[in-house]
Design a protein around this motif. Sequence first.
Motif, PDB file in Angstrom:
ATOM      1  N   MET A   1       0.838  -1.187   0.000  1.00 42.10           N
ATOM      2  CA  MET A   1       0.000   0.000   0.000  1.00 42.10           C
ATOM      3  C   MET A   1       0.874   1.238   0.000  1.00 42.10           C
ATOM      4  O   MET A   1       1.909   1.283   0.626  1.00 42.10           O
ATOM      5  CB  MET A   1      -0.889  -0.012   1.232  1.00 42.10           C
ATOM      6  CG  MET A   1      -1.833   1.158   1.282  1.00 42.10           C
ATOM      7  SD  MET A   1      -3.010   0.922   2.582  1.00 42.10           S
ATOM      8  CE  MET A   1      -2.827   2.466   3.409  1.00 42.10           C
ATOM      9  N   ARG A   2       0.421   2.242  -0.686  1.00 40.73           N
ATOM     10  CA  ARG A   2       1.154   3.491  -0.741  1.00 40.73           C
ATOM     11  C   ARG A   2       0.983   4.261   0.562  1.00 40.73           C
ATOM     12  O   ARG A   2       0.102   3.978   1.356  1.00 40.73           O
ATOM     13  CB  ARG A   2       0.648   4.322  -1.897  1.00 40.73           C
ATOM     14  CG  ARG A   2       0.881   3.619  -3.212  1.00 40.73           C
ATOM     15  CD  ARG A   2       0.307   4.394  -4.339  1.00 40.73           C
ATOM     16  NE  ARG A   2       0.488   3.601  -5.559  1.00 40.73           N
ATOM     17  CZ  ARG A   2       0.259   4.060  -6.737  1.00 40.73           C
ATOM     18  NH1 ARG A   2      -0.162   5.274  -6.906  1.00 40.73           N
ATOM     19  NH2 ARG A   2       0.440   3.303  -7.784  1.00 40.73           N
ATOM     20  N   ARG A   3       1.843   5.253   0.751  1.00 41.60           N
ATOM     21  CA  ARG A   3       1.755   6.066   1.963  1.00 41.60           C
ATOM     22  C   ARG A   3       0.440   6.816   2.004  1.00 41.60           C
ATOM     23  O   ARG A   3      -0.083   7.220   0.973  1.00 41.60           O
ATOM     24  CB  ARG A   3       2.905   7.073   1.977  1.00 41.60           C
ATOM     25  CG  ARG A   3       4.219   6.431   2.305  1.00 41.60           C
ATOM     26  CD  ARG A   3       5.330   7.433   2.464  1.00 41.60           C
ATOM     27  NE  ARG A   3       4.856   8.716   2.934  1.00 41.60           N
ATOM     28  CZ  ARG A   3       5.359   9.876   2.547  1.00 41.60           C
ATOM     29  NH1 ARG A   3       6.333   9.922   1.694  1.00 41.60           N
ATOM     30  NH2 ARG A   3       4.878  11.004   3.013  1.00 41.60           N
ATOM     31  N   PRO A   4      -0.094   7.047   3.203  1.00 43.91           N
ATOM     32  CA  PRO A   4      -1.351   7.793   3.289  1.00 43.91           C
ATOM     33  C   PRO A   4      -1.155   9.260   2.893  1.00 43.91           C
ATOM     34  O   PRO A   4      -0.046   9.778   2.868  1.00 43.91           O
ATOM     35  CB  PRO A   4      -1.753   7.673   4.758  1.00 43.91           C
ATOM     36  CG  PRO A   4      -0.596   7.119   5.476  1.00 43.91           C
ATOM     37  CD  PRO A   4       0.351   6.542   4.489  1.00 43.91           C
ATOM     38  N   VAL A   5      -2.246   9.910   2.616  1.00 40.31           N
ATOM     39  CA  VAL A   5      -2.238  11.316   2.239  1.00 40.31           C
ATOM     40  C   VAL A   5      -1.745  12.143   3.423  1.00 40.31           C
ATOM     41  O   VAL A   5      -2.234  11.984   4.540  1.00 40.31           O
ATOM     42  CB  VAL A   5      -3.658  11.785   1.865  1.00 40.31           C
ATOM     43  CG1 VAL A   5      -3.671  13.248   1.507  1.00 40.31           C
ATOM     44  CG2 VAL A   5      -4.225  10.950   0.750  1.00 40.31           C
ATOM     45  N   SER A   6      -0.792  13.024   3.180  1.00 41.59           N
ATOM     46  CA  SER A   6      -0.362  13.932   4.242  1.00 41.59           C
ATOM     47  C   SER A   6      -1.398  15.047   4.361  1.00 41.59           C
ATOM     48  O   SER A   6      -2.121  15.357   3.413  1.00 41.59           O
ATOM     49  CB  SER A   6       1.019  14.519   3.930  1.00 41.59           C
ATOM     50  OG  SER A   6       0.928  15.437   2.861  1.00 41.59           O
ATOM     51  N   TRP A   7      -1.450  15.658   5.525  1.00 39.50           N
ATOM     52  CA  TRP A   7      -2.418  16.736   5.733  1.00 39.50           C
ATOM     53  C   TRP A   7      -2.086  17.939   4.858  1.00 39.50           C
ATOM     54  O   TRP A   7      -2.985  18.636   4.390  1.00 39.50           O
ATOM     55  CB  TRP A   7      -2.480  17.121   7.208  1.00 39.50           C
ATOM     56  CG  TRP A   7      -3.126  16.050   8.016  1.00 39.50           C
ATOM     57  CD1 TRP A   7      -2.538  15.243   8.940  1.00 39.50           C
ATOM     58  CD2 TRP A   7      -4.499  15.632   7.960  1.00 39.50           C
ATOM     59  NE1 TRP A   7      -3.453  14.350   9.452  1.00 39.50           N
ATOM     60  CE2 TRP A   7      -4.668  14.576   8.871  1.00 39.50           C
ATOM     61  CE3 TRP A   7      -5.606  16.047   7.221  1.00 39.50           C
ATOM     62  CZ2 TRP A   7      -5.885  13.940   9.069  1.00 39.50           C
ATOM     63  CZ3 TRP A   7      -6.819  15.412   7.417  1.00 39.50           C
ATOM     64  CH2 TRP A   7      -6.941  14.365   8.335  1.00 39.50           C
ATOM     65  N   THR A   8      -0.816  18.170   4.613  1.00 38.05           N
ATOM     66  CA  THR A   8      -0.414  19.273   3.747  1.00 38.05           C
ATOM     67  C   THR A   8      -0.898  19.048   2.327  1.00 38.05           C
ATOM     68  O   THR A   8      -1.442  19.957   1.691  1.00 38.05           O
ATOM     69  CB  THR A   8       1.123  19.429   3.765  1.00 38.05           C
ATOM     70  OG1 THR A   8       1.553  19.587   5.109  1.00 38.05           O
ATOM     71  CG2 THR A   8       1.563  20.603   2.931  1.00 38.05           C
ATOM     72  N   GLU A   9      -0.707  17.824   1.832  1.00 31.65           N
ATOM     73  CA  GLU A   9      -1.161  17.508   0.477  1.00 31.65           C
ATOM     74  C   GLU A   9      -2.681  17.600   0.379  1.00 31.65           C
ATOM     75  O   GLU A   9      -3.217  18.137  -0.595  1.00 31.65           O
ATOM     76  CB  GLU A   9      -0.690  16.117   0.077  1.00 31.65           C
ATOM     77  CG  GLU A   9      -1.030  15.762  -1.347  1.00 31.65           C
ATOM     78  CD  GLU A   9      -0.557  14.380  -1.749  1.00 31.65           C
ATOM     79  OE1 GLU A   9      -0.638  14.088  -2.947  1.00 31.65           O
ATOM     80  OE2 GLU A   9      -0.125  13.603  -0.877  1.00 31.65           O
ATOM     81  N   ALA A  10      -3.391  17.103   1.383  1.00 32.56           N
ATOM     82  CA  ALA A  10      -4.855  17.187   1.376  1.00 32.56           C
ATOM     83  C   ALA A  10      -5.309  18.644   1.371  1.00 32.56           C
ATOM     84  O   ALA A  10      -6.263  19.004   0.674  1.00 32.56           O
ATOM     85  CB  ALA A  10      -5.423  16.447   2.584  1.00 32.56           C
ATOM     86  N   LEU A  11      -4.627  19.487   2.132  1.00 31.19           N
ATOM     87  CA  LEU A  11      -4.976  20.907   2.180  1.00 31.19           C
ATOM     88  C   LEU A  11      -4.721  21.586   0.830  1.00 31.19           C
ATOM     89  O   LEU A  11      -5.544  22.383   0.363  1.00 31.19           O
ATOM     90  CB  LEU A  11      -4.171  21.593   3.283  1.00 31.19           C
ATOM     91  CG  LEU A  11      -4.531  23.028   3.594  1.00 31.19           C
ATOM     92  CD1 LEU A  11      -5.965  23.097   4.108  1.00 31.19           C
ATOM     93  CD2 LEU A  11      -3.590  23.588   4.638  1.00 31.19           C
ATOM     94  N   LEU A  12      -3.607  21.260   0.184  1.00 27.05           N
ATOM     95  CA  LEU A  12      -3.311  21.834  -1.136  1.00 27.05           C
ATOM     96  C   LEU A  12      -4.326  21.392  -2.188  1.00 27.05           C
ATOM     97  O   LEU A  12      -4.771  22.198  -3.011  1.00 27.05           O
ATOM     98  CB  LEU A  12      -1.898  21.449  -1.572  1.00 27.05           C
ATOM     99  CG  LEU A  12      -0.759  22.136  -0.820  1.00 27.05           C
ATOM    100  CD1 LEU A  12       0.580  21.524  -1.217  1.00 27.05           C
ATOM    101  CD2 LEU A  12      -0.771  23.622  -1.088  1.00 27.05           C
ATOM    102  N   VAL A  13      -4.691  20.125  -2.165  1.00 23.12           N
ATOM    103  CA  VAL A  13      -5.673  19.629  -3.128  1.00 23.12           C
ATOM    104  C   VAL A  13      -7.041  20.252  -2.855  1.00 23.12           C
ATOM    105  O   VAL A  13      -7.760  20.632  -3.786  1.00 23.12           O
ATOM    106  CB  VAL A  13      -5.733  18.083  -3.104  1.00 23.12           C
ATOM    107  CG1 VAL A  13      -6.864  17.553  -3.962  1.00 23.12           C
ATOM    108  CG2 VAL A  13      -4.413  17.496  -3.574  1.00 23.12           C
TER     109      VAL A  13
END
Length: 132
Positions: A1-13
């Motif tokens: 499994m790939r790494r989970p979504v970081s909060w920074t990436e979720a915020l940018l998206v």
Amino acid sequence: MRRPVSWTEALLVAAACWVVSGLGYTVTAALDEPHSPVTPLVGAGLVHWFRARHRSWPAGIAAGLVGAGVFFALVDGLRPELGRYVADALATGAAATVSLAVLALAQRVTHRRTSSCARSTRRARGARAAGS
């Protein structure tokens, strides 16, 4: 499994979804074109991002269902008060944000569970190898 979504990436998206939603509905309102919604464009972008970077189907399904529920609940509640374009833009942005939060949380739970299972399996293999 790939790494989970970081909060920074979720915020940018999520910020990108809000920008696309706001600009898209501004253009459709200026053109007075109610039949070219931006929501499918935002949804397709999220699906593409998910499939390319964070493919975890249980988390993705949960995020999609919750996001759709939030969108339809907000559209029904906001349209009578704010009008079609503003309500659709707000509902699209909010649904994308909630969907990303659910995806990040669900992936963290799934990743933690799989990591702990993998650790216990490695410990058991190590104990068997040491005992042999």
